[in-house]
Design a protein around this motif. Sequence first.
Motif, PDB file in Angstrom:
ATOM      1  N   ASP A  50      38.904   1.461 -24.651  1.00 19.54           N
ATOM      2  CA  ASP A  50      38.705   1.995 -23.301  1.00 19.54           C
ATOM      3  C   ASP A  50      37.264   2.425 -23.059  1.00 19.54           C
ATOM      4  O   ASP A  50      36.820   2.482 -21.915  1.00 19.54           O
ATOM      5  CB  ASP A  50      39.626   3.201 -23.050  1.00 19.54           C
ATOM      6  N   TRP A  53      35.468  -0.028 -20.995  1.00 16.80           N
ATOM      7  CA  TRP A  53      35.818   0.035 -19.576  1.00 16.80           C
ATOM      8  C   TRP A  53      35.068   1.183 -18.885  1.00 16.80           C
ATOM      9  O   TRP A  53      34.517   1.008 -17.791  1.00 16.80           O
ATOM     10  CB  TRP A  53      37.327   0.225 -19.411  1.00 16.80           C
ATOM     11  N   ASN A  65      33.383  -6.626 -14.375  1.00 19.78           N
ATOM     12  CA  ASN A  65      34.282  -6.524 -15.527  1.00 19.78           C
ATOM     13  C   ASN A  65      33.603  -6.651 -16.882  1.00 19.78           C
ATOM     14  O   ASN A  65      34.218  -6.372 -17.910  1.00 19.78           O
ATOM     15  CB  ASN A  65      35.388  -7.584 -15.429  1.00 19.78           C
ATOM     16  N   ASP A  70      42.601  -7.005 -19.055  1.00 22.48           N
ATOM     17  CA  ASP A  70      43.664  -6.043 -19.310  1.00 22.48           C
ATOM     18  C   ASP A  70      44.514  -6.502 -20.489  1.00 22.48           C
ATOM     19  O   ASP A  70      44.222  -7.535 -21.124  1.00 22.48           O
ATOM     20  CB  ASP A  70      44.514  -5.826 -18.049  1.00 22.48           C
ATOM     21  N   ALA A  71      45.579  -5.759 -20.781  1.00 21.92           N
ATOM     22  CA  ALA A  71      46.418  -6.075 -21.937  1.00 21.92           C
ATOM     23  C   ALA A  71      47.117  -7.418 -21.794  1.00 21.92           C
ATOM     24  O   ALA A  71      47.524  -8.024 -22.784  1.00 21.92           O
ATOM     25  CB  ALA A  71      47.451  -4.969 -22.141  1.00 21.92           C
ATOM     26  N   PHE A  75      42.014 -10.404 -15.394  1.00 22.67           N
ATOM     27  CA  PHE A  75      41.133  -9.499 -14.670  1.00 22.67           C
ATOM     28  C   PHE A  75      41.105  -9.910 -13.209  1.00 22.67           C
ATOM     29  O   PHE A  75      40.908 -11.075 -12.882  1.00 22.67           O
ATOM     30  CB  PHE A  75      39.700  -9.527 -15.221  1.00 22.67           C
ATOM     31  N   THR A  79      41.359  -4.606 -11.119  1.00 22.85           N
ATOM     32  CA  THR A  79      41.793  -4.172 -12.450  1.00 22.85           C
ATOM     33  C   THR A  79      41.117  -2.878 -12.890  1.00 22.85           C
ATOM     34  O   THR A  79      41.765  -1.997 -13.463  1.00 22.85           O
ATOM     35  CB  THR A  79      41.524  -5.275 -13.492  1.00 22.85           C
ATOM     36  N   THR A  80      39.827  -2.731 -12.614  1.00 19.99           N
ATOM     37  CA  THR A  80      39.114  -1.532 -13.064  1.00 19.99           C
ATOM     38  C   THR A  80      39.649  -0.258 -12.408  1.00 19.99           C
ATOM     39  O   THR A  80      39.442   0.845 -12.928  1.00 19.99           O
ATOM     40  CB  THR A  80      37.611  -1.653 -12.757  1.00 19.99           C
ATOM     41  N   ALA A  82      42.442   0.841 -12.477  1.00 16.84           N
ATOM     42  CA  ALA A  82      43.447   1.465 -13.339  1.00 16.84           C
ATOM     43  C   ALA A  82      42.856   2.657 -14.092  1.00 16.84           C
ATOM     44  O   ALA A  82      43.604   3.496 -14.610  1.00 16.84           O
ATOM     45  CB  ALA A  82      44.004   0.441 -14.326  1.00 16.84           C
ATOM     46  N   GLN A 237      48.814  -0.562 -13.221  1.00 19.52           N
ATOM     47  CA  GLN A 237      49.203  -0.181 -14.574  1.00 19.52           C
ATOM     48  C   GLN A 237      50.334  -1.052 -15.104  1.00 19.52           C
ATOM     49  O   GLN A 237      50.311  -1.493 -16.253  1.00 19.52           O
ATOM     50  CB  GLN A 237      49.630   1.288 -14.598  1.00 19.52           C
ATOM     51  N   GLY A 240      48.945  -4.799 -15.504  1.00 18.13           N
ATOM     52  CA  GLY A 240      47.922  -5.006 -16.525  1.00 18.13           C
ATOM     53  C   GLY A 240      48.279  -4.513 -17.907  1.00 18.13           C
ATOM     54  O   GLY A 240      47.864  -5.088 -18.918  1.00 18.13           O
ATOM     55  N   TRP A 241      49.043  -3.431 -17.966  1.00 19.32           N
ATOM     56  CA  TRP A 241      49.343  -2.821 -19.262  1.00 19.32           C
ATOM     57  C   TRP A 241      50.842  -2.592 -19.489  1.00 19.32           C
ATOM     58  O   TRP A 241      51.226  -2.012 -20.487  1.00 19.32           O
ATOM     59  CB  TRP A 241      48.588  -1.497 -19.398  1.00 19.32           C
TER      60      TRP A 241
END
Length: 366
Positions: A50, A53, A65, A70-71, A75, A79-80, A82, A237, A240-241
């Motif tokens: 992280d 990021w 980016n 992301d996971a 992207f 995305t950022t 989050a 969230q 992406g994760w």
Amino acid sequence: MQRTLAPRLTAHVLAPAAVYLAVRLAGLVVLAIMAGAHDRTLLDVLTSWDGDWYLSIAEHGYTHNDGLVDAAGNFTQDTTLAFFPGYPMLISLFTVAPVLAGLLISLAAGLTAAYGITRLADDRRTGLVLVALFASTPMAVTLSMVYSEALFSACAAWALVGVMERKWWLAALCCVGAGLVRPSAGVLILIVIVAVVLHGRTSRGVFAAIVCPLGLGGFLLFVADRTGNLFGWFALQEAGWGTTFDGGVNTGEFVGRVLTSDAPLMETANVLTVLGAVVLCVVVVVRGLPWPLVAYGIGLVVMTAGSSGVTYSKMRLLVPAFTLLLPVAAGLARRRTGTVLAVLSATALLSGWFGGYALTAWPYAI
């Protein structure tokens, strides 16, 4: 007499900082050794995951980016979003050396948290033990990284001090700050509002209750506007994760799998930490700790255990749950000084080793 009192007063004032720094320094020494064994530098591991990021957002805002994904390996232009803005916003105030700025902010925030945590304990000795335990939790290494754990912990500790001491302006301002750092600030906001209803129905108390949600609410509305979705941050969230509140279903499945298989150390440690936190939730209730401290600790556990997503991050997310360690600190503080030092030295070294393992030997995100 004044010459005799001056050193004692200085030692008294500096004690929380000294305890925190000693524990974290021990952890960093161990981390540096382990990083070297894996052909990596200490600076490299302190800015990983992280941290990349946060540094990207600090330098470029919420649009660039830097090759990060992301996971799910994707992207998008959103995305950022989050990641909450409080920590990278502080880094961006420094026009040069953003990495150094991020590390110094974490250091300053950790020291600030140490003084707030000390103040929450019933007595000075217990408070200092609590600081040492906080600084040597399993993933306390994040307190020294380009991560938001230290900053959120500082905001949370002083928000709780504000509630406990009926300093509503302090509670409100720290809640606003926490809301710009982590979504778990929602727990603090509820505590402040309930405390105002119970104990602070004055103009200052009502003002604090109105102000305290502005940080968290403001950022969530900002993301909603950018994404065109009222629940945009939560959607990011989840997409992406894989993070969403499922009432603990995912955590329960994870615990069951780990306890019935030959699971890796990182997974086993996460399970034991979550189960230990649940046990401590019961202990703080039974011991009759002040309700704001109990509610804060339980709230963080509910949010952590009740959410799906990257299961390896649960230990990190529980780092700020320092109020759960109060019974442990109180019990240890009653022991002889030699015993206290031996136990705290062992926990500091163990925490340093585990943090080193998580950042150098474990291949996945923390």
